[in-house]
Design a protein around this motif. Sequence first.
Motif, PDB file in Angstrom:
ATOM      1  N   LEU A  40      18.014 -79.221  77.525  1.00 62.17           N
ATOM      2  CA  LEU A  40      17.713 -80.818  78.078  1.00 62.17           C
ATOM      3  C   LEU A  40      16.458 -79.825  79.074  1.00 62.17           C
ATOM      4  O   LEU A  40      15.075 -80.319  79.790  1.00 62.17           O
ATOM      5  N   MET A  41      16.083 -78.141  79.571  1.00 62.44           N
ATOM      6  CA  MET A  41      14.894 -77.773  80.161  1.00 62.44           C
ATOM      7  C   MET A  41      13.962 -77.769  79.536  1.00 62.44           C
ATOM      8  O   MET A  41      13.096 -77.891  80.369  1.00 62.44           O
ATOM      9  N   THR A  42      14.328 -77.163  78.106  1.00 59.93           N
ATOM     10  CA  THR A  42      13.007 -77.501  77.200  1.00 59.93           C
ATOM     11  C   THR A  42      11.879 -79.576  77.609  1.00 59.93           C
ATOM     12  O   THR A  42      11.166 -78.486  77.440  1.00 59.93           O
ATOM     13  N   GLY A  43      12.910 -79.598  77.640  1.00 56.41           N
ATOM     14  CA  GLY A  43      12.300 -81.532  77.227  1.00 56.41           C
ATOM     15  C   GLY A  43      11.791 -81.901  78.056  1.00 56.41           C
ATOM     16  O   GLY A  43      10.406 -82.388  78.571  1.00 56.41           O
ATOM     17  N   ALA A  44      12.101 -81.302  78.870  1.00 56.95           N
ATOM     18  CA  ALA A  44      11.768 -81.115  80.534  1.00 56.95           C
ATOM     19  C   ALA A  44      10.162 -80.820  80.642  1.00 56.95           C
ATOM     20  O   ALA A  44       9.385 -81.372  80.920  1.00 56.95           O
ATOM     21  N   ALA A  45       9.880 -79.790  79.939  1.00 54.03           N
ATOM     22  CA  ALA A  45       8.838 -78.945  80.533  1.00 54.03           C
ATOM     23  C   ALA A  45       7.932 -79.132  79.621  1.00 54.03           C
ATOM     24  O   ALA A  45       6.137 -79.126  79.981  1.00 54.03           O
ATOM     25  N   LEU A  46       8.400 -79.445  78.647  1.00 51.09           N
ATOM     26  CA  LEU A  46       7.432 -81.059  77.601  1.00 51.09           C
ATOM     27  C   LEU A  46       7.002 -81.231  77.933  1.00 51.09           C
ATOM     28  O   LEU A  46       5.396 -81.586  77.600  1.00 51.09           O
ATOM     29  N   GLY A  47       8.038 -82.059  78.480  1.00 45.79           N
ATOM     30  CA  GLY A  47       6.861 -83.497  78.948  1.00 45.79           C
ATOM     31  C   GLY A  47       5.819 -83.668  80.416  1.00 45.79           C
ATOM     32  O   GLY A  47       5.284 -83.821  80.048  1.00 45.79           O
ATOM     33  N   ASP A  48       6.038 -82.677  80.939  1.00 47.18           N
ATOM     34  CA  ASP A  48       5.273 -82.419  81.994  1.00 47.18           C
ATOM     35  C   ASP A  48       4.116 -81.792  81.436  1.00 47.18           C
ATOM     36  O   ASP A  48       2.912 -82.098  81.887  1.00 47.18           O
ATOM     37  N   ARG A  49       4.152 -81.038  80.062  1.00 51.90           N
ATOM     38  CA  ARG A  49       2.876 -80.686  80.065  1.00 51.90           C
ATOM     39  C   ARG A  49       2.571 -81.148  78.888  1.00 51.90           C
ATOM     40  O   ARG A  49       1.178 -81.767  78.960  1.00 51.90           O
ATOM     41  N   PHE A  50       2.814 -81.723  78.201  1.00 52.58           N
ATOM     42  CA  PHE A  50       2.008 -82.555  76.844  1.00 52.58           C
ATOM     43  C   PHE A  50       2.406 -84.467  77.239  1.00 52.58           C
ATOM     44  O   PHE A  50       1.870 -84.753  76.669  1.00 52.58           O
ATOM     45  N   GLY A  51       2.824 -84.754  78.445  1.00 55.15           N
ATOM     46  CA  GLY A  51       3.290 -86.028  78.462  1.00 55.15           C
ATOM     47  C   GLY A  51       4.107 -87.078  78.387  1.00 55.15           C
ATOM     48  O   GLY A  51       5.285 -87.068  77.618  1.00 55.15           O
ATOM     49  N   ARG A  52       4.784 -87.203  79.187  1.00 56.12           N
ATOM     50  CA  ARG A  52       6.510 -87.583  79.997  1.00 56.12           C
ATOM     51  C   ARG A  52       6.745 -88.509  78.794  1.00 56.12           C
ATOM     52  O   ARG A  52       8.015 -88.854  78.067  1.00 56.12           O
ATOM     53  N   ARG A  53       5.615 -89.943  78.916  1.00 57.13           N
ATOM     54  CA  ARG A  53       5.831 -91.075  77.552  1.00 57.13           C
ATOM     55  C   ARG A  53       5.871 -89.955  76.337  1.00 57.13           C
ATOM     56  O   ARG A  53       7.258 -91.328  75.164  1.00 57.13           O
ATOM     57  N   ARG A  54       4.749 -89.979  76.013  1.00 54.89           N
ATOM     58  CA  ARG A  54       4.821 -89.032  74.614  1.00 54.89           C
ATOM     59  C   ARG A  54       5.956 -88.639  74.378  1.00 54.89           C
ATOM     60  O   ARG A  54       6.765 -88.832  73.280  1.00 54.89           O
ATOM     61  N   LEU A  55       6.793 -87.479  75.200  1.00 53.25           N
ATOM     62  CA  LEU A  55       7.487 -86.650  74.329  1.00 53.25           C
ATOM     63  C   LEU A  55       9.279 -87.691  74.516  1.00 53.25           C
ATOM     64  O   LEU A  55       9.815 -87.338  73.664  1.00 53.25           O
ATOM     65  N   ASP A 107       6.181 -72.262  79.820  1.00 52.26           N
ATOM     66  CA  ASP A 107       7.112 -70.609  80.563  1.00 52.26           C
ATOM     67  C   ASP A 107       7.225 -71.191  78.966  1.00 52.26           C
ATOM     68  O   ASP A 107       8.603 -71.013  79.159  1.00 52.26           O
ATOM     69  N   LEU A 108       6.667 -69.988  78.473  1.00 52.21           N
ATOM     70  CA  LEU A 108       8.166 -69.506  77.424  1.00 52.21           C
ATOM     71  C   LEU A 108       9.291 -69.141  77.145  1.00 52.21           C
ATOM     72  O   LEU A 108       9.709 -68.793  77.081  1.00 52.21           O
ATOM     73  N   ARG A 109       8.730 -67.526  78.100  1.00 52.17           N
ATOM     74  CA  ARG A 109       9.345 -66.878  78.136  1.00 52.17           C
ATOM     75  C   ARG A 109      10.287 -67.903  79.371  1.00 52.17           C
ATOM     76  O   ARG A 109      11.567 -67.672  78.781  1.00 52.17           O
ATOM     77  N   GLY A 110      10.185 -67.921  80.422  1.00 52.64           N
ATOM     78  CA  GLY A 110      11.997 -69.013  80.953  1.00 52.64           C
ATOM     79  C   GLY A 110      12.292 -69.381  80.246  1.00 52.64           C
ATOM     80  O   GLY A 110      13.269 -69.680  80.395  1.00 52.64           O
ATOM     81  N   THR A 111      11.529 -70.497  79.060  1.00 54.87           N
ATOM     82  CA  THR A 111      12.302 -71.428  78.123  1.00 54.87           C
ATOM     83  C   THR A 111      13.015 -70.620  77.452  1.00 54.87           C
ATOM     84  O   THR A 111      14.174 -71.499  77.104  1.00 54.87           O
ATOM     85  N   VAL A 112      12.648 -69.443  76.940  1.00 52.69           N
ATOM     86  CA  VAL A 112      13.622 -69.167  75.216  1.00 52.69           C
ATOM     87  C   VAL A 112      14.377 -68.567  76.272  1.00 52.69           C
ATOM     88  O   VAL A 112      16.178 -68.702  75.949  1.00 52.69           O
ATOM     89  N   LEU A 113      14.594 -67.933  77.859  1.00 48.15           N
ATOM     90  CA  LEU A 113      15.370 -67.055  78.367  1.00 48.15           C
ATOM     91  C   LEU A 113      16.539 -68.097  78.803  1.00 48.15           C
ATOM     92  O   LEU A 113      18.327 -68.085  78.450  1.00 48.15           O
ATOM     93  N   VAL A 114      16.701 -69.341  79.446  1.00 47.73           N
ATOM     94  CA  VAL A 114      17.120 -70.605  79.736  1.00 47.73           C
ATOM     95  C   VAL A 114      17.912 -71.070  78.355  1.00 47.73           C
ATOM     96  O   VAL A 114      19.309 -71.525  78.475  1.00 47.73           O
ATOM     97  N   SER A 115      17.759 -71.346  77.520  1.00 52.25           N
ATOM     98  CA  SER A 115      17.380 -71.648  76.000  1.00 52.25           C
ATOM     99  C   SER A 115      18.486 -71.290  75.410  1.00 52.25           C
ATOM    100  O   SER A 115      20.006 -71.570  75.442  1.00 52.25           O
TER     101      SER A 115
END
Length: 476
Positions: free
Chosen positions: A65-80, A199-207
């Motif tokens: 869930l948090m990874t999906g939110a982070a990717l949407g913020d970075r690459f476009g929320r509608r696109r993701l 934030d790749l490190r944070g994304t890996v840690l939380v996932s």
Amino acid sequence: MKQQASSRGGAVWALVLTSVAGFMAALDNLVVTTALPSIRADLGGELAELEWTVNAYTLTFAVLLMTGAALGDRFGRRRLFLAGLAVFTAASAAAALSPGIGALIAFRAVQGVGAAVMMPLTLTLLTAAVPPARRGMAYGIFGAVTGLAVASGPLVGGSLTEHLSWQWIFWLNVPVGLVLLPLARLRLAESYAPKAPLDLRGTVLVSAGLFGVVYALVSATGDGWTSPGVLTGLIAGTALLGAFVRHGFRAAHPVLPMRLFRNRAFFGINVASLLMFLGMFGSIFLLSQFLQSALGYSPTEAGLRMLPWTGMPMLVAPVAGYLSDRFGGRPVVVTGLALQALGLGLFAAVLEPDVAYAAQLPGLIIGGIGMALYFAPASSLVMSSVQPGEQGMASGANNALREVGGALGVAVLASVFSAHGGYGSPQSFADGTVPAVWIGAGVVALAALVALFIPGRRPEPGPVPEAADARVPLSA
């Protein structure tokens, strides 16, 4: 005038599209539970494999869930959002066509991936499209739909299985997804948080941390809390989440800044949400089975008898959104959680193998009103407690905590059930369900106490600083 009408039209489209998408994702949490006997008869499989048809979705959904939110913020929320919806729809079709239990488990996991990308972005897209003065009502409708999906999963799954086949619990998503995809592409406005690097490190840690904890929770019922796999998951997952928290304090652009939890509203509503889902999700899991295993109702009959509880959000949640706008979120959330705890307590007080339906009604009605009063203000409190550029990560964090709470609720209350009763007879089922639901009521009551620490008045929308406005375009 034309621009104002266009803005209203965009807000309505955003509400409809995000609510339907949220309904699909939330529904699939519990829709499989009442179909398990039919799936076993058709595909085979041991009890542990059947449990994983539910748990595989919960696991990937909560972890990403948090990874999906982070990717949407970075690459476009509608696109993701569109990408997650496409994956969810395709995986639903694949699950319906599964030739065996292993394939079904795998496609359920892929469904969870799609839902994890799609779900946290629904609130962000809705917030971007709806003017601040109307967000309470919009969150109310969104919360009503989400609450109905969570509570009606057993009814929908049981009805489709009983009158069509278990495959239809997955086929149902396909036409809905195919309609939503082009409409979302045309009617939803794109938004970003472009200055927040991934934030790749944070994304890996939380996932990885959430994977360990949620895997342990969903395995605990079958393997036992002291089994090596469960203990390893809990210890390793907790350690990784601890490293994630430390990273959130020190990193320049973390996926979830820990400073957000210094905000009383953000901290209070997230802790209350985790506790509420723990008590509510675990209780629904057992009560839907109690109506069938102890009282002898068919899946459809059981679902219909739960309508005073499951249908209440559709009636009350829009009103809760209005009350939240008028009086602030805290009193509505606290009242809702207190009523839900009271409803669960009333239900636990009357549960026995021959309990009359009239005796169940007070708990069902009060619990349903309480659940409806919680959902809308909770969404509003989460989104209004952070800056616009942080709403994606805030939505992802809140959804992740809810899912962890739900997984923990099923694991803990199922363990209580097993310690005091079992499936051997209606009396044994009641003996296990009563203490478990009492604990669920107590946990939701604790959530109400935690919610008292949320600030008494929801902050009024203020002018957005130019830097924040430039970072996050919110025009509909």
